[in-house]
Design a protein around this motif. Structure first.
Motif, PDB file in Angstrom:
ATOM      1  N   HIS A  15      41.033  52.338   8.315  1.00  0.00           N
ATOM      2  CA  HIS A  15      40.822  53.670   8.878  1.00  0.00           C
ATOM      3  C   HIS A  15      39.990  53.640  10.167  1.00  0.00           C
ATOM      4  CE1 HIS A  15      42.244  56.490   5.430  1.00  0.00           C
ATOM      5  NE2 HIS A  15      43.076  55.512   5.690  1.00  0.00           N
ATOM      6  N   GLY A  16      39.481  52.430  10.512  1.00  0.00           N
ATOM      7  CA  GLY A  16      38.892  52.279  11.843  1.00  0.00           C
ATOM      8  C   GLY A  16      37.405  51.990  11.896  1.00  0.00           C
ATOM      9  N   LYS A  17      36.833  51.496  10.783  1.00  0.00           N
ATOM     10  CA  LYS A  17      35.382  51.211  10.778  1.00  0.00           C
ATOM     11  C   LYS A  17      34.984  50.243  11.871  1.00  0.00           C
ATOM     12  CE  LYS A  17      34.925  49.517   6.821  1.00  0.00           C
ATOM     13  NZ  LYS A  17      36.227  49.735   6.200  1.00  0.00           N
ATOM     14  N   SER A  18      35.673  49.093  11.905  1.00  0.00           N
ATOM     15  CA  SER A  18      35.261  48.066  12.869  1.00  0.00           C
ATOM     16  C   SER A  18      35.433  48.578  14.284  1.00  0.00           C
ATOM     17  CB  SER A  18      36.084  46.799  12.676  1.00  0.00           C
ATOM     18  OG  SER A  18      36.010  46.413  11.336  1.00  0.00           O
ATOM     19  N   THR A  19      36.490  49.331  14.534  1.00  0.00           N
ATOM     20  CA  THR A  19      36.709  49.863  15.880  1.00  0.00           C
ATOM     21  C   THR A  19      35.581  50.820  16.257  1.00  0.00           C
ATOM     22  OG1 THR A  19      39.058  49.721  15.389  1.00  0.00           O
ATOM     23  CG2 THR A  19      38.456  50.909  17.376  1.00  0.00           C
ATOM     24  N   LEU A  20      35.203  51.678  15.322  1.00  0.00           N
ATOM     25  CA  LEU A  20      34.111  52.616  15.626  1.00  0.00           C
ATOM     26  C   LEU A  20      32.788  51.872  15.813  1.00  0.00           C
ATOM     27  CD1 LEU A  20      32.890  55.423  15.983  1.00  0.00           C
ATOM     28  CD2 LEU A  20      32.663  55.578  13.499  1.00  0.00           C
ATOM     29  N   ARG A  50      43.161  38.471   9.128  1.00  0.00           N
ATOM     30  CA  ARG A  50      43.711  39.436   8.181  1.00  0.00           C
ATOM     31  C   ARG A  50      43.391  40.866   8.558  1.00  0.00           C
ATOM     32  NH1 ARG A  50      43.954  37.110   2.373  1.00  0.00           N
ATOM     33  NH2 ARG A  50      44.200  34.926   2.800  1.00  0.00           N
ATOM     34  N   GLY A  51      42.548  41.030   9.584  1.00  0.00           N
ATOM     35  CA  GLY A  51      42.217  42.382  10.025  1.00  0.00           C
ATOM     36  C   GLY A  51      41.449  43.168   8.989  1.00  0.00           C
ATOM     37  N   ILE A  52      40.684  42.469   8.160  1.00  0.00           N
ATOM     38  CA  ILE A  52      39.875  43.182   7.189  1.00  0.00           C
ATOM     39  C   ILE A  52      38.422  42.757   7.336  1.00  0.00           C
ATOM     40  CG2 ILE A  52      41.615  43.528   5.414  1.00  0.00           C
ATOM     41  CD1 ILE A  52      40.398  40.952   4.124  1.00  0.00           C
ATOM     42  N   THR A  53      37.522  43.606   6.896  1.00  0.00           N
ATOM     43  CA  THR A  53      36.123  43.223   6.919  1.00  0.00           C
ATOM     44  C   THR A  53      35.770  42.709   5.537  1.00  0.00           C
ATOM     45  OG1 THR A  53      35.795  45.069   8.374  1.00  0.00           O
ATOM     46  CG2 THR A  53      33.826  44.036   7.497  1.00  0.00           C
ATOM     47  N   VAL A  54      35.203  41.524   5.475  1.00  0.00           N
ATOM     48  CA  VAL A  54      34.877  40.940   4.185  1.00  0.00           C
ATOM     49  C   VAL A  54      33.387  41.026   3.930  1.00  0.00           C
ATOM     50  CG1 VAL A  54      34.812  38.823   2.880  1.00  0.00           C
ATOM     51  CG2 VAL A  54      36.810  39.382   4.228  1.00  0.00           C
ATOM     52  N   ASN A 130      39.143  60.198  12.186  1.00  0.00           N
ATOM     53  CA  ASN A 130      39.398  59.237  13.264  1.00  0.00           C
ATOM     54  C   ASN A 130      40.876  59.271  13.669  1.00  0.00           C
ATOM     55  OD1 ASN A 130      38.875  57.141  15.058  1.00  0.00           O
ATOM     56  ND2 ASN A 130      39.319  55.553  13.539  1.00  0.00           N
ATOM     57  N   LYS A 131      41.171  58.644  14.770  1.00  0.00           N
ATOM     58  CA  LYS A 131      42.532  58.485  15.295  1.00  0.00           C
ATOM     59  C   LYS A 131      43.166  59.814  15.697  1.00  0.00           C
ATOM     60  CE  LYS A 131      43.196  54.316  12.511  1.00  0.00           C
ATOM     61  NZ  LYS A 131      44.084  53.381  11.872  1.00  0.00           N
ATOM     62  N   ILE A 132      42.356  60.772  16.174  1.00  0.00           N
ATOM     63  CA  ILE A 132      42.965  62.043  16.555  1.00  0.00           C
ATOM     64  C   ILE A 132      43.767  61.936  17.851  1.00  0.00           C
ATOM     65  CG2 ILE A 132      41.322  63.571  15.352  1.00  0.00           C
ATOM     66  CD1 ILE A 132      40.090  63.971  18.216  1.00  0.00           C
ATOM     67  N   ASP A 133      43.691  60.753  18.516  1.00  0.00           N
ATOM     68  CA  ASP A 133      44.545  60.555  19.702  1.00  0.00           C
ATOM     69  C   ASP A 133      46.002  60.347  19.307  1.00  0.00           C
ATOM     70  OD1 ASP A 133      44.824  57.149  19.986  1.00  0.00           O
ATOM     71  OD2 ASP A 133      43.396  58.008  18.598  1.00  0.00           O
ATOM     72  N   MET A 134      46.250  60.034  18.023  1.00  0.00           N
ATOM     73  CA  MET A 134      47.631  59.725  17.637  1.00  0.00           C
ATOM     74  C   MET A 134      48.437  61.000  17.415  1.00  0.00           C
ATOM     75  SD  MET A 134      47.079  56.424  15.236  1.00  0.00           S
ATOM     76  CE  MET A 134      48.811  56.049  15.032  1.00  0.00           C
ATOM     77  N   SER A 161      38.256  59.721  18.330  1.00  0.00           N
ATOM     78  CA  SER A 161      39.157  58.583  18.455  1.00  0.00           C
ATOM     79  C   SER A 161      38.273  57.378  18.765  1.00  0.00           C
ATOM     80  CB  SER A 161      40.167  58.790  19.574  1.00  0.00           C
ATOM     81  OG  SER A 161      40.738  57.520  19.866  1.00  0.00           O
ATOM     82  N   ALA A 162      38.163  56.498  17.777  1.00  0.00           N
ATOM     83  CA  ALA A 162      37.320  55.311  17.991  1.00  0.00           C
ATOM     84  C   ALA A 162      37.931  54.436  19.067  1.00  0.00           C
ATOM     85  CB  ALA A 162      37.194  54.538  16.691  1.00  0.00           C
ATOM     86  N   LYS A 163      39.246  54.561  19.231  1.00  0.00           N
ATOM     87  CA  LYS A 163      39.946  53.710  20.186  1.00  0.00           C
ATOM     88  C   LYS A 163      39.667  54.151  21.628  1.00  0.00           C
ATOM     89  CE  LYS A 163      44.384  51.540  20.744  1.00  0.00           C
ATOM     90  NZ  LYS A 163      45.741  51.491  20.220  1.00  0.00           N
TER      91      LYS A 163
HETATM   92  N1  LIG Z   1      45.272  55.078  17.922  1.00  0.00           N
HETATM   93  C1  LIG Z   1      44.115  54.727  17.355  1.00  0.00           C
HETATM   94  N2  LIG Z   1      44.034  53.567  16.672  1.00  0.00           N
HETATM   95  C2  LIG Z   1      42.841  53.236  16.093  1.00  0.00           C
HETATM   96  C3  LIG Z   1      41.706  54.078  16.194  1.00  0.00           C
HETATM   97  N3  LIG Z   1      40.695  53.501  15.518  1.00  0.00           N
HETATM   98  C4  LIG Z   1      41.171  52.337  15.024  1.00  0.00           C
HETATM   99  N4  LIG Z   1      42.459  52.177  15.370  1.00  0.00           N
HETATM  100  C5  LIG Z   1      43.343  51.053  15.007  1.00  0.00           C
HETATM  101  O1  LIG Z   1      43.480  51.035  13.600  1.00  0.00           O
HETATM  102  C6  LIG Z   1      43.541  49.688  13.101  1.00  0.00           C
HETATM  103  C7  LIG Z   1      42.464  49.440  12.053  1.00  0.00           C
HETATM  104  O2  LIG Z   1      41.189  49.540  12.651  1.00  0.00           O
HETATM  105  P1  LIG Z   1      39.932  48.704  12.161  1.00  0.00           P
HETATM  106  O3  LIG Z   1      38.780  49.140  12.970  1.00  0.00           O
HETATM  107  O4  LIG Z   1      40.245  47.249  12.114  1.00  0.00           O
HETATM  108  O5  LIG Z   1      39.841  49.240  10.691  1.00  0.00           O
HETATM  109  P2  LIG Z   1      38.732  48.926   9.597  1.00  0.00           P
HETATM  110  O6  LIG Z   1      38.511  50.183   8.847  1.00  0.00           O
HETATM  111  O7  LIG Z   1      37.573  48.248  10.205  1.00  0.00           O
HETATM  112  O8  LIG Z   1      39.492  47.954   8.692  1.00  0.00           O
HETATM  113  P3  LIG Z   1      38.824  47.007   7.562  1.00  0.00           P
HETATM  114  O9  LIG Z   1      37.656  46.342   8.192  1.00  0.00           O
HETATM  115  O10 LIG Z   1      39.906  46.058   7.289  1.00  0.00           O
HETATM  116  O11 LIG Z   1      38.482  47.889   6.449  1.00  0.00           O
HETATM  117  C8  LIG Z   1      43.376  48.795  14.323  1.00  0.00           C
HETATM  118  O12 LIG Z   1      44.663  48.390  14.738  1.00  0.00           O
HETATM  119  C9  LIG Z   1      42.739  49.709  15.365  1.00  0.00           C
HETATM  120  O13 LIG Z   1      43.059  49.340  16.677  1.00  0.00           O
HETATM  121  C10 LIG Z   1      41.843  55.301  16.924  1.00  0.00           C
HETATM  122  O14 LIG Z   1      40.937  56.101  17.074  1.00  0.00           O
HETATM  123  N5  LIG Z   1      43.073  55.560  17.470  1.00  0.00           N
END
Ligand SMILES: Nc1nc2c(ncn2[C@@H]2O[C@H](COP(=O)(O)OP(=O)(O)OP(=O)(O)O)[C@@H](O)[C@H]2O)c(=O)[nH]1
Length: 604
Positions: A15-20, A50-54, A130-134, A161-163
């Protein structure tokens, strides 16, 4: 340093934790140009792949609001169900949490579980979409879900939008305005909670601490409530996001300390550190992690056991939720029996052993901890070889129980039928369901709950769930105790002799299928011998399935002649090499490689 806030980001996976986290850090620390999202916090290679946070990471940042500088300590948390122990551990150092929900996906199974963990800890929860840009985001609908599931007031929900960075500033302001500062005092005697640690080759153990009271400085003499051992502090600092030494750590702050702690086992997660000479009561620690899945880990080359054990020891220092015991198998030699929080956790640990310690290992099939009840005692069995033969009336066993979990599945209404079928096929009971979106007119989602044996979900339940729901279902589970069950030990015989490392515990309903599938697999991977070898699956004295391995010709070089000298030599050389690693089961020679092949195809 000004006042501080300790907070965490909690969310369903992806859901975007690491991105935020990265966005807030890069925005406040190095002012990197937008787009250079380097995922600062996800450090482990396996996490990147794996794109996950461990493993929860900690990082600090400075944020200025109305000419006041605040130190914000962000404690990242893992998203997968296997790591909920890490989640609750990280939350112990926080006063608040951002509940991040993907606006295109809405509330998912782990959004619910992490929300409850945060609430149980009395944290202030800030809901963030999050991700309201989508284009597919549906903020209004998800806000309604938050309102109906958690009683959230819609005006409190932030939209970001964390992105792109949109709205992230408002999140940091909300952290300062809504999350209370830690209630700590510099006047009280030092009390620091040790909540994580790792090993540094040069400085020994580095501990992450949250300062509840008092101040800690370089040169201080401190002691552990748990071991009563004394140390001198050599360095203190904050994670910025890499280690940054500071003069002191003040009340409410989160940071690291290096003291002359030599052994990883001395850093006890949940321990309270205090100043030598002071009288303090230890803070309540953590409930120890409860392993849900066990597996044996053996070196492919039996001579590597000592090295493997050392690597396991080092790795468990960065992952305290793994339990370790020695194990020995007549087929695989010396190894370790490890307990994990789930199968993803197990896979990640195995991959880290391979990546970071260059280990060449064989992992046996995952087993859950069973209870075997005798007249006068109850024994937990987490290794199939120790499971009694129930067909033997002298075993004295009254009953056998298996661990069950309460599963929560969130799925679009159209997939409800398939989900129920899947649950029943995996021995689910007490199935119940209700609507998640109150009053939604199209593609409403359902919350399905049931109790299901843990052993059923440690194999490939999650993959099936994803494929049957076209990826839409989300899933979480929690411990629901033990249930009486009709289980037996299945052993595999080669030429009449059992192979201990392959034993399994199976439910009566799955005996035939499991027996047949396994015997076929063994037939495929075991090399032919000089004589015919029957491969059998047995429960007690009863044979459930059988295949026969035909005999091979005696001399592997028989087909090579004359001028093919080099080829012949090479063949003999290869044969010698694999002999070295050959195991003998009764009269059958088995290369370690065969075990590797059997066991690595088994989990699929
Ligand atoms: N369009 C868009 N994509 C986003 C946004 N935030 C995150 N993403 C994408 O969503 C995917 C997952 O984001 P992460 O930040 O890796 O998610 P996470 O919650 O940290 O995942 P775990 O650590 O595995 O739990 C990635 O491909 C990001 O680039 C956003 O605000 N907008």
């Amino acid at each position: 340093m000004g006042p501080c806030r300790n907070f965490s980001i909690i969310a369903h996976i992806d859901h975007g934790k690491s991105t935020l986290a990265d966005r807030s850090l890069t925005g406040t620390i190095s002012k990197k140009p937008s787009g250079s999202n380097q995922q600062v916090l996800d450090k482990l290679k396996v996490e990147r792949e794996r794109g996950i946070t461990v493993k929860a990471q900690t990082a600090s940042m400075v944020y200025a609001l109305k000419s006041q500088k605040y130190l914000l300590n962000l404690i990242d948390t893992p998203g997968h169900v296997d790591f909920s122990w890490e989640v609750s551990r990280s939350l112990a150092a926080c006063q608040g949490a951002l509940l991040l929900v993907d606006a295109t996906q809405g509330v998912q199974a782990q959004s619910i579980s992490v929300y409850h963990i945060a609430k149980e800890r009395g944290l202030m929860v800030i809901p963030v979409l999050n991700k309201i840009d989508m284009p597919a985001s549906q903020p209004a609908r998800v806000i309604l879900q938050l309102e109906s599931m958690f009683g959230v007031d819609p005006v409190d929900v932030l939209q970001i939008s964390a992105k792109t960075g949109q709205g992230v500033d408002a999140v940091l302001r909300a952290v300062i305005e809504r999350i209370p500062p830690p209630s700590a005092s510099a006047e009280n005697p030092l009390k620091a909670l040790l909540f994580d640690s790792h090993y540094d080759r040069y400085r020994g153990v580095i501990s992450l601490v949250s300062i509840h009271d008092g101040v800690i400085r370089k040169g201080d003499k401190i002691a552990s409530c748990h071991t009563r051992k004394k140390y001198e502090v050599q360095e203190v600092g904050v994670m910025y996001p890499e280690e940054l030494p500071t003069a002191s750590l003040r009340p409410g702050q989160v940071g690291y300390i290096a003291c002359n702690m030599k052994e990883s086992s001395e850093a006890h997660v949940g321990d309270t550190l205090y100043r030598v000479g002071a009288q303090v009561d230890p803070m309540p620690g953590f409930r120890p992690a409860k392993p849900m899945v066990y597996a044996g880990i053996f070196p492919v080359d039996t001579n590597d056991f000592i090295k493997l054990e050392e690597s396991v020891k080092r790795l468990t220092l960065t992952d305290r939720s793994v339990s370790v015991q020695r194990e020995s198998s007549s087929a695989l030699g010396q190894g370790c029996r490890l307990g994990f929080l789930g199968t993803l956790h197990m896979d990640v640990f195995r991959q880290r052993l391979e990546d970071e310690y260059d280990a060449n290992i064989i992992v046996t099939a995952p087993t859950v901890p069973y209870k075997v009840v005798y007249k006068d005692r109850t024994v937990i069995v987490s290794n199939p070889t120790e499971f009694p033969d129930l067909s033997d009336s002298s075993s004295g066993v009254k009953e056998v129980q298996e661990p069950v979990v309460k599963a929560t599945i969130i799925v679009p209404e159209d997939h409800l039928g398939e989900m129920m079928e899947l649950c029943f096929a995996h021995r689910a009971e007490d199935l119940d369901h209700r609507y998640l979106d109150a009053g939604a007119t199209k593609s409403a989602r359902i919350i399905l709950t049931c109790t299901i044996p843990l052993s059923e979900i440690v194999t490939n339940f999650f993959d099936k769930l994803k494929s049957k729901s076209s990826g839409y279902a989300s899933f979480d589970y929690e411990d629901a105790g033990y249930r009486r069950s009709d289980l037996s030990k299945m052993v595999f015989l080669l030429n009449g002799k059992p192979v201990d490392a392959l034993a399994l515990i199976v439910h009566r309903s799955g005996q035939q299928e499991v027996g047949r599938t396994w015997v076929k697999k063994l037939h495929k991977v075991i090399p032919r011998q000089l004589f015919e070898v029957p491969i059998q699956a047995a429960i007690g004295k009863q044979i459930i399935a059988r295949e026969t391995l035909k005999a091979m010709r005696a001399d592997v070089t028989a087909g090579l002649y004359g001028g093919h000298y080099e080829r012949k030599m090479k063949h003999l050389e290869n044969q010698k090499e694999s002999k070295r690693r050959m195991k003998r089961v009764g009269s059958v020679d088995l290369p370690q490689e065969a075990f590797f092949n059997i066991l690595s195809t088994k989990a699929k």
